[in-house]
Write a protein that holds these residues in place. Structure first.
Motif, mmCIF file in Angstrom:
data_model
loop_
_atom_site.group_PDB
_atom_site.id
_atom_site.type_symbol
_atom_site.label_atom_id
_atom_site.label_comp_id
_atom_site.label_asym_id
_atom_site.label_seq_id
_atom_site.Cartn_x
_atom_site.Cartn_y
_atom_site.Cartn_z
ATOM 1 N N SER A 243 30.948 34.495 29.025
ATOM 2 C CA SER A 243 30.913 33.891 27.690
ATOM 3 C C SER A 243 29.512 33.799 27.082
ATOM 4 C CB SER A 243 31.535 32.487 27.735
ATOM 5 O OG SER A 243 30.747 31.615 28.523
ATOM 6 N N ASN B 292 40.194 30.183 28.175
ATOM 7 C CA ASN B 292 39.336 29.317 27.354
ATOM 8 C C ASN B 292 38.467 30.141 26.422
ATOM 9 O OD1 ASN B 292 40.417 27.220 28.863
ATOM 10 N ND2 ASN B 292 38.588 26.893 30.108
ATOM 11 N N ILE C 187 36.083 24.414 30.335
ATOM 12 C CA ILE C 187 34.943 25.049 31.006
ATOM 13 C C ILE C 187 34.861 26.526 30.648
ATOM 14 C CG2 ILE C 187 34.159 25.865 33.289
ATOM 15 C CD1 ILE C 187 34.941 23.163 34.448
ATOM 16 N N LEU C 188 33.650 26.986 30.371
ATOM 17 C CA LEU C 188 33.371 28.418 30.249
ATOM 18 C C LEU C 188 32.358 28.801 31.319
ATOM 19 C CD1 LEU C 188 33.022 28.938 26.384
ATOM 20 C CD2 LEU C 188 35.024 29.360 27.811
ATOM 21 N N VAL C 189 32.447 30.041 31.792
ATOM 22 C CA VAL C 189 31.481 30.547 32.775
ATOM 23 C C VAL C 189 30.671 31.656 32.120
ATOM 24 C CG1 VAL C 189 32.712 29.854 34.846
ATOM 25 C CG2 VAL C 189 33.297 32.031 33.770
ATOM 26 N N THR D 53 39.296 30.086 32.732
ATOM 27 C CA THR D 53 38.077 30.316 31.943
ATOM 28 C C THR D 53 38.215 31.546 31.045
ATOM 29 O OG1 THR D 53 37.040 31.432 33.851
ATOM 30 C CG2 THR D 53 36.501 29.104 33.498
ATOM 31 N N ILE E 281 32.230 30.887 39.716
ATOM 32 C CA ILE E 281 33.657 30.564 39.802
ATOM 33 C C ILE E 281 33.991 29.943 41.155
ATOM 34 C CG2 ILE E 281 35.947 31.650 40.002
ATOM 35 C CD1 ILE E 281 35.059 33.522 37.684
ATOM 36 N N TYR F 107 33.416 23.141 24.298
ATOM 37 C CA TYR F 107 33.496 23.591 25.685
ATOM 38 C C TYR F 107 32.126 23.405 26.333
ATOM 39 C CZ TYR F 107 37.924 25.914 24.545
ATOM 40 O OH TYR F 107 39.214 26.167 24.164
#
Length: 253
Positions: free
Chosen positions: A5, A246, A197-199, A243, A225, A170
């Motif tokens: 992201s 999201n 949550i974003l990674v 994620t 993750i 987020y």
């Protein structure tokens, strides 16, 4: 499967092997990348990457380091770039009080506010950079209740995270959450619901353990993750799938 992201594949660290790296990303299960502008040229380059690669999307905006460059000419160009269907956010924008050589705080705030106004006008989410500026960042976020987005590479407290969540944002986690001394990031990850949550990589920076110090790339998100899964006592596949969803929800993909 991973949706990165927040990346900077336009960075000069990828100049010698960019095409090779990006082709490998697709082969290795990266289904999406949001490439974020930092400078105006970075915003332009992010759009070019999104046009060239089907799984790339672009965010356009000026990082607080370049806040003194934000004028109406720049805003108009960002608006023009945003007409491209692959542009899905305004960013990265925000405040950075860590580096003394950055533009003065009032200049940063003015640039941040102007780009939040643009996001509101265009009905686009924002990608927010906040370093050592939690109070002012939150104040500006609150003054734009219609704007949603992500606070990327989150470095604040659990309390700050909860205020961001109340506003509909987020929380973005990088490789920092894997660092031995990242107590605060672990606490935040344990409190933030999985569906918020974003990674991200923030590549070429912020590579997670065991690749800390190397040039970061989207595949390394698997370690982020795994860490979040460990913190929440769930399976990594659950973190991966949620994620991805999201990111798609935020960016309307």
């Amino acid at each position: 499967m991973i949706f990165d992201s927040h990346a900077h594949y336009d960075d000069e660290q990828f100049d010698e092997d960019r095409e090779k790296v990006i082709s490998e990303l697709k082969e290795n299960g990266i289904i999406g990348v949001l490439n974020c502008g930092a400078s105006l040229q970075g915003a332009r380059n992010s759009v070019r990457l999104s046009e060239k690669y089907d799984f790339f999307y672009a965010a356009v905006g000026l990082h607080p380091e370049f806040a003194d460059k934000v004028d109406e000419k720049v805003i108009n160009e960002l608006k023009e770039l945003s007409k491209n269907n692959k542009v899905r956010a305004i960013g990265e924008i925000g405040l950075d009080y860590y580096y003394e050589e950055n533009p003065p705080r009032e200049v940063q705030k003015k640039a941040f506010i102007r780009q939040m106004e643009l996001a509101k006008e265009l009905n686009l989410p924002v990608v927010i950079h906040d370093r050592d500026a939690h109070g002012d960042t939150l104040e500006i976020m609150r003054s734009f209740p219609e704007v949603k987005g992500v606070v990327h590479c989150f470095s604040g407290s659990v309390e700050f995270a909860k205020e961001c969540l109340k506003l509909g944002y987020y929380i973005g986690f990088t490789g920092v959450v894997t660092f031995k001394n990242a107590k605060k990031a672990v606490e935040v990850a344990s409190e933030v619901p999985l569906d918020r949550i974003l990674v991200e990589t923030d590549c070429p920076y912020m590579a997670p353990v065991p690749n800390r110090g190397k040039r970061n790339r989207s595949e390394y998100i698997e370690y982020v993750i795994e860490k979040i899964a460990d913190i929440k006592s769930i399976l990594p596949i659950n973190v991966s799938e949620q994620t991805i969803q999201n990111a798609k929800d935020l960016l309307k993909i």
